[in-house]
Write a protein that holds these residues in place. Structure first.
Motif, PDB file in Angstrom:
ATOM      1  N   THR A 134       7.255   2.079  -9.170  1.00 34.50           N
ATOM      2  CA  THR A 134       8.349   1.132  -8.982  1.00 34.50           C
ATOM      3  C   THR A 134       7.949  -0.062  -8.117  1.00 34.50           C
ATOM      4  OG1 THR A 134       9.189   2.340  -7.060  1.00 34.50           O
ATOM      5  CG2 THR A 134      10.086   2.946  -9.200  1.00 34.50           C
ATOM      6  N   ASN A 135       7.027   0.152  -7.194  1.00 35.10           N
ATOM      7  CA  ASN A 135       6.623  -0.945  -6.319  1.00 35.10           C
ATOM      8  C   ASN A 135       5.574  -1.811  -6.996  1.00 35.10           C
ATOM      9  OD1 ASN A 135       4.737   1.274  -5.979  1.00 35.10           O
ATOM     10  ND2 ASN A 135       3.809   0.007  -4.396  1.00 35.10           N
ATOM     11  N   ASN A 136       5.286  -2.966  -6.406  1.00 34.81           N
ATOM     12  CA  ASN A 136       4.325  -3.882  -7.037  1.00 34.81           C
ATOM     13  C   ASN A 136       2.886  -3.436  -6.828  1.00 34.81           C
ATOM     14  OD1 ASN A 136       2.736  -5.984  -5.158  1.00 34.81           O
ATOM     15  ND2 ASN A 136       4.653  -5.431  -4.148  1.00 34.81           N
ATOM     16  N   GLY A 137       2.610  -2.646  -5.793  1.00 35.28           N
ATOM     17  CA  GLY A 137       1.291  -2.045  -5.616  1.00 35.28           C
ATOM     18  C   GLY A 137       0.197  -2.949  -5.082  1.00 35.28           C
ATOM     19  N   LYS A 138       0.518  -4.188  -4.703  1.00 40.90           N
ATOM     20  CA  LYS A 138      -0.548  -5.071  -4.238  1.00 40.90           C
ATOM     21  C   LYS A 138      -0.143  -5.912  -3.025  1.00 40.90           C
ATOM     22  CE  LYS A 138      -4.047  -8.195  -5.965  1.00 40.90           C
ATOM     23  NZ  LYS A 138      -4.673  -8.722  -7.166  1.00 40.90           N
ATOM     24  N   TYR A 139       0.989  -6.544  -3.095  1.00 44.02           N
ATOM     25  CA  TYR A 139       1.398  -7.469  -2.036  1.00 44.02           C
ATOM     26  C   TYR A 139       2.553  -6.897  -1.224  1.00 44.02           C
ATOM     27  CZ  TYR A 139      -1.422 -10.758  -4.672  1.00 44.02           C
ATOM     28  OH  TYR A 139      -2.466 -11.363  -5.307  1.00 44.02           O
ATOM     29  N   ASN A 140       2.661  -7.367   0.018  1.00 44.23           N
ATOM     30  CA  ASN A 140       3.801  -7.021   0.856  1.00 44.23           C
ATOM     31  C   ASN A 140       4.934  -7.978   0.504  1.00 44.23           C
ATOM     32  OD1 ASN A 140       2.334  -5.051   2.210  1.00 44.23           O
ATOM     33  ND2 ASN A 140       1.641  -6.480   3.767  1.00 44.23           N
TER      34      ASN A 140
ATOM     35  N   LYS B 183       0.811  -1.215   0.000  1.00 43.74           N
ATOM     36  CA  LYS B 183       0.000   0.000   0.000  1.00 43.74           C
ATOM     37  C   LYS B 183       0.848   1.270   0.000  1.00 43.74           C
ATOM     38  CE  LYS B 183      -3.968  -2.196   2.030  1.00 43.74           C
ATOM     39  NZ  LYS B 183      -4.382  -2.825   3.250  1.00 43.74           N
ATOM     40  N   THR B 184       2.153   1.124  -0.171  1.00 44.53           N
ATOM     41  CA  THR B 184       3.038   2.287  -0.223  1.00 44.53           C
ATOM     42  C   THR B 184       3.553   2.421  -1.650  1.00 44.53           C
ATOM     43  OG1 THR B 184       3.715   1.882   2.066  1.00 44.53           O
ATOM     44  CG2 THR B 184       5.112   3.345   0.758  1.00 44.53           C
TER      45      THR B 184
END
Length: 163
Positions: A109-115, A99-100
């Motif tokens: 750059t982040n995956n946007g869904k999973y930790n 969520k960041t």
């Protein structure tokens, strides 16, 4: 590449992470014709669903992408990763909280869904960062985000001898 587990939920998560790896591997004109992660597509990686408390480094892979629990607060994830980095000095652990959202030149750059917790050899990561520092790759990054991502390795970029 190894994807652990045959459970449909694991398969769904692994497919999502594979798609994310493709996205961060694309050459981007906005980034000087670099990809977000120039080494992602060629890396020998493993995607594993793992409890945050049970992550272990593994030298059999360039990168281990650990999908951890969904209900973990961002601060707890980052603190846990800091602890892993202290406990395993030969490895670098990198947190990606679902969520960041993070961006370089407007590209997520982040995956946007999973930790996620990525784990890789510290020496290999430093070597890759030093190679990139000799190019204009880091010129496209926001300085604060660059310091946050590189942490102690920021000296590589900040050191005028590498350019």
């Amino acid at each position: 590449m190894i994807i652990s587990g045959q459970h449909p939920m694991k398969d769904k998560k692994s497919k999502y992470i594979l798609h994310w790896i493709q996205e961060i591997s694309k050459i981007r004109p906005e980034l000087g014709n670099f990809s977000i992660c120039p080494y992602a597509s060629g890396a020998n990686f493993s995607i594993q669903e793992q409890k945050l408390s049970q992550i272990m480094p593994n030298s059999d892979f360039d990168v281990i992408i650990n999908i951890v629990e969904d209900d973990i607060d961002a601060n707890f994830l980052y603190e846990s990763v800091d602890n892993y980095n202290r406990d395993y000095p030969d490895y670098k652990f990198i947190a990606d909280h679902g969520k960041t959202n993070t961006y370089i030149q407007g590209i997520q750059t982040n995956n946007g869904k999973y930790n996620l917790v990525l784990c890789q050899s510290r020496n290999e990561l430093i070597e890759a960062r030093e190679k990139l520092a000799k190019t204009n790759y880091y010129d496209y990054w926001d300085k604060n985000y660059l310091k946050e991502v590189l942490e102690d390795d920021y000296r590589i970029i900040d050191d005028g001898k590498t350019r």
